[in-house]
Each structure stands twice: as C-alpha cells, then as structure tokens.
Enzyme design. Structure first.
Site, PDB file in Angstrom:
ATOM      1  N   SER A 208      35.590  38.535  38.761  1.00 20.57           N
ATOM      2  CA  SER A 208      37.001  38.214  39.015  1.00 20.57           C
ATOM      3  C   SER A 208      37.506  37.249  37.940  1.00 20.57           C
ATOM      4  CB  SER A 208      37.129  37.617  40.423  1.00 20.57           C
ATOM      5  OG  SER A 208      38.492  37.522  40.785  1.00 20.57           O
ATOM      6  N   ASN A 209      38.619  36.588  38.187  1.00 18.22           N
ATOM      7  CA  ASN A 209      39.152  35.628  37.217  1.00 18.22           C
ATOM      8  C   ASN A 209      39.815  34.470  37.958  1.00 18.22           C
ATOM      9  OD1 ASN A 209      42.068  36.308  37.648  1.00 18.22           O
ATOM     10  ND2 ASN A 209      41.319  38.306  36.969  1.00 18.22           N
ATOM     11  N   LYS A 210      40.379  33.533  37.184  1.00 17.71           N
ATOM     12  CA  LYS A 210      40.847  32.278  37.783  1.00 17.71           C
ATOM     13  C   LYS A 210      42.258  32.343  38.372  1.00 17.71           C
ATOM     14  CE  LYS A 210      38.256  29.106  34.822  1.00 17.71           C
ATOM     15  NZ  LYS A 210      38.436  28.072  33.796  1.00 17.71           N
TER      16      LYS A 210
END
Ligand code: CTP
Length: 402
Positions: A208-210
């Site tokens: 995933s990402n931030k």
C-alpha cells in the site's frame, strides 16, 4: 467585514459560564445587520438574565416551551430563523442533540428547525476530550450541523486547553460565511476517488502507500456543501466524511476502485481523481500465509488498471475529469505530461518538496495546470480551503465551455 443584512438569527444560549459572551454575540450579530431572537435553557439564566437579552433584542426571551404567556411554539421559531446558533453549547445540550432529546426549549426548537444549525461548544478541557463528547460531535455533525471551532486557552475551571467557546467576532464571521455559502454545484454530480489502495500478497499482507484520503474527503465535503451530489470511492483509511449526504463506496484494491469508477462515471458530470492508486499488484496472491525461508524472496508484480486514463478515454464532451499528481521531482513537467496522457481537463500538482504539502497533514500547497499547460500556483492553505480553490477553478472551467 461580515454582513448579515436581512438575516434572521436565532441564538440559543445554554448553561455555561461562556453565556456572558453571548450578550456580545447578540450585539455583534445585530451590528452585522441581523435580526436576532434569543431562547435560553433555564440553567443559562443562572449566568445571564433573560432581561439582558430581551432588552437587546426588544423581543421576549423564552426559557421553556410553556410559560406564563401560554404555549410557545418551538416550531414557529425554527421556521422563522435563517439559522440557529447554539452558543454556548454545553456537553449536555450536545448530547441531547445527538440522541434527539427534547427536554429543553433549545432542544425542542433544534429538533423542529428547518434552517441550518451552528453550534459553539463550551466545556471544560477534560469534558471536551472525553470520548462521549467526540462521539456526540461526530453524530451531530453527521446530521449536517456545523460546529464552530472551540478556542484553546484559559478555562473557567482554572485549567488551560481546548474547550473555550469561540469569540463572538469569530462566531459572527463563521455564520456570515456559512450563510453566504455558494450553491454553485447544485444539480451537478461529482465522482471522487480518495485514499490508498491495498494489493494483497497473501491473506495477511498487502502492498500500500501513505495516502490517508484527507484531500479527497475535503473535496467531497466542499462539493457537497456547495450543492453537488457526491459519490466518494474510498480506499482503506480510518478517516471518513462527516456529511452523511456523501455516498461512500468503500473499496480496497485498485481493481475494486476501477470497477466502482467505471460503473459510476457515465452518470456523473465531474470526476476528481485524488486516490493514490497502486500501479502494480502481486501477480499471484498466495492463498495461505507465505512462510519464511532461508533464501530471499522475489515477488512478481503486474500492472494495475490506470483508472484515470480509462475514464479519460471514455470522457464525454459534457464531462469534466480532474487529476492529481504527487511528484518528488520535475513536478511541472511530469504533471503536464499526465494531463495530456490521461485526457484531464486539469491536474492538481502537489510537490512533496513543498513543506506542508502531501499526505496525512491538514494543509496543502498546489499548482493547477490545465490541458494547454497554463499554470496557477496557490499558497499553502488548509485542505478545506484548497478543496474550495479547486472547485472554484473547476466552475470557471465549466462556465467557459458553455
Ligand atoms: N491514477 C489512477 N489509476 C492509477 C494510477 C493513477 O486513477 N492506476 C490517477 C491518480 O488518482 C491521479 C493521476 O492518475 O489522479 C496521476 O497519478 P500518479 O500516481 O501521479 O501518476 P501515475 O500515472 O501513476 O504515474 P507515476 O506513478 O509514474 O508518477
């Protein structure tokens, strides 16, 4: 300078020491041009007398649904007002608003009011921080009421912190801003993507990402407040919109987001793509948890669908598509390429090199670049203000096309 000329404001005063500030509030509302009427809970009258307010407003001040003059129709007051301002709003009244209690004239009028309701909480720091208060605030805002932000500082209890009622001048500004809110997106439907996506590796792991989805949610709130009907396709995040008129479609993976958008876009006038969509996903999702081995592990990744590009390729002449770009280098150049490649009407660039811009924070600093490369740079602002800047730009764009 705030103006409330010809506006009818019903001020509801509840039992907090901050009630003394409501006297100034009534004067300031009148100075801004409003016609003001006041109702009070009986406990508020321990702090300020009805006579103070009736002298200022030249109107009777009710403290009960039944008084010596007979029965006071709470429905009438709620229909008369252009807005109701509950200031101060105690923890008790807040909880009554959240649960639908009607055991004071303030709560009875609140329940029958057809106008917008703004409330200015006033309570001690620890009451303010209690999870019940947070829960009630979420509930009350979810009903579409607007909270006037509390101040931070000296409290009557001797404590210092959050919970002070906003200053009268700030309440007047808030009210006049709300009442002048544009409805320039009425009749328009907006599809917004927001948040990260999760690409599963096995039943317990994902890539995933931030992204937190804050910017997209701010745009959804802003568009809904300006009259649009909003569909928010939201990746996994702990944040959710407070306006319960926003239709939220919760998704997890890029593919789920793609399917939701492809289905929804043809019936929407505007698409705003703020999501940080994964460009790659594991080629195979293990059905069981991947066990550790002595060797290194290599994961094969395959491309996900480019949602924005897919929508751009089906975009009709009467539709608008807006992209976002988060760049760490050569921002303007890269953003210009993306506008063309994905058939956006314009792109909103936020550069990670700008202090205060990007994921998770409450502020953002953007540059808007349109399809012919014209640029408009904005100052660092709250994500809510940035959301309105983007919508203002968009509306200018729509009207140019007509
Ligand atoms: N976008 C999308 N679907 C994807 C990837 C991106 O809808 N699979 C959208 C984003 O929501 C954003 C725009 O495309 O509005 C640009 O996203 P960005 O990640 O900056 O660009 P990419 O095309 O992924 O390019 P790169 O990762 O090389 O910067």
């Amino acid at each position: 300078m705030s103006t409330l000329i010809n506006k009818k404001v019903l001020v509801a005063v509840t039992g907090s020491i901050a009630a003394y500030k409501s006297v100034v509030l009534v004067r300031d509302l009148q100075k801004a041009g409003a016609e003001v009427r006041v109702i009070m809970t009986p406990s508020a009258t321990h702090f300020v007398s009805t006579l103070t307010f009736s002298t200022l407003t030249h109107q009777p001040v009710y403290t009960d649904i039944i008084s010596e003059d007979g029965w006071n129709s709470h429905v009438e007051l709620g229909l008369w007002a252009d807005c109701m301002v509950i200031a101060p709003c105690t923890a008790n009244t807040l909880s009554g608003m959240a649960t639908g209690r009607a055991d004071s004239i303030v709560l009875a009028v609140y329940l029958s009011a057809k106008c917008p309701v703004y409330y200015a909480p006033a309570m001690d720091r620890d009451m303010w921080k209690h999870p019940s208060t947070s829960h009630n605030r979420d509930t009350v805002r979810g009903f579409g009421n607007k909270e006037i932000p509390v101040g931070d500082g000296f409290l009557a209890s001797g404590l210092t912190g959050e919970g002070r009622m906003a200053e009268p001048a700030d309440i007047v500004n808030f009210v006049s801003k709300q009442l002048s809110t544009k409805t320039d997106l009425a009749g328009k439907s907006v599809l917004i993507t927001a948040g990260p996506t999760r690409e599963a590796l096995d039943p317990v792991r994902f890539i995933s990402n931030k992204s937190t989805g804050k910017m997209g949610i701010a745009i959804a709130e802003a568009a809904a407040s300006r009259g649009a009907s909003v569909t928010l396709v939201l990746g996994p995040t702990s944040i959710k919109p407070v306006n319960n008129k926003i239709q939220v479609v919760n998704v997890s993976s890029a593919d789920e987001m793609y399917q939701a958008c492809i289905t929804a876009y043809p019936t929407h006038d505007i698409g705003i793509m703020t999501a940080a969509v994964a460009d790659y996903r594991p080629a195979d999702i293990a059905t069981q948890k991947i066990k550790k081995k002595d060797d290194d592990l290599t994961i094969d990744l395959e491309r996900t669908q480019d949602i924005a590009k897919a929508l751009g390729s089906t975009k009709q002449a009467n539709q608008i598509l807006v992209g976002f770009a988060l760049e760490t280098q050569n921002g303007i150049e890269n953003a210009k390429k993306k506008v063309v490649k994905k058939n956006f009407d314009f792109i909103v660039l936020n550069s990670l090199t700008d202090k205060g811009a990007g994921f998770a924070g409450d502020t953002n600093k953007i540059t808007i670049i349109n399809a012919v490369g014209d640029q408009e740079a904005y100052d660092l602002k709250s994500k809510t203000d940035v959301a309105h800047d983007i919508l203002n730009y968009l509306i200018k764009n729509i009207s140019k096309r007509k």
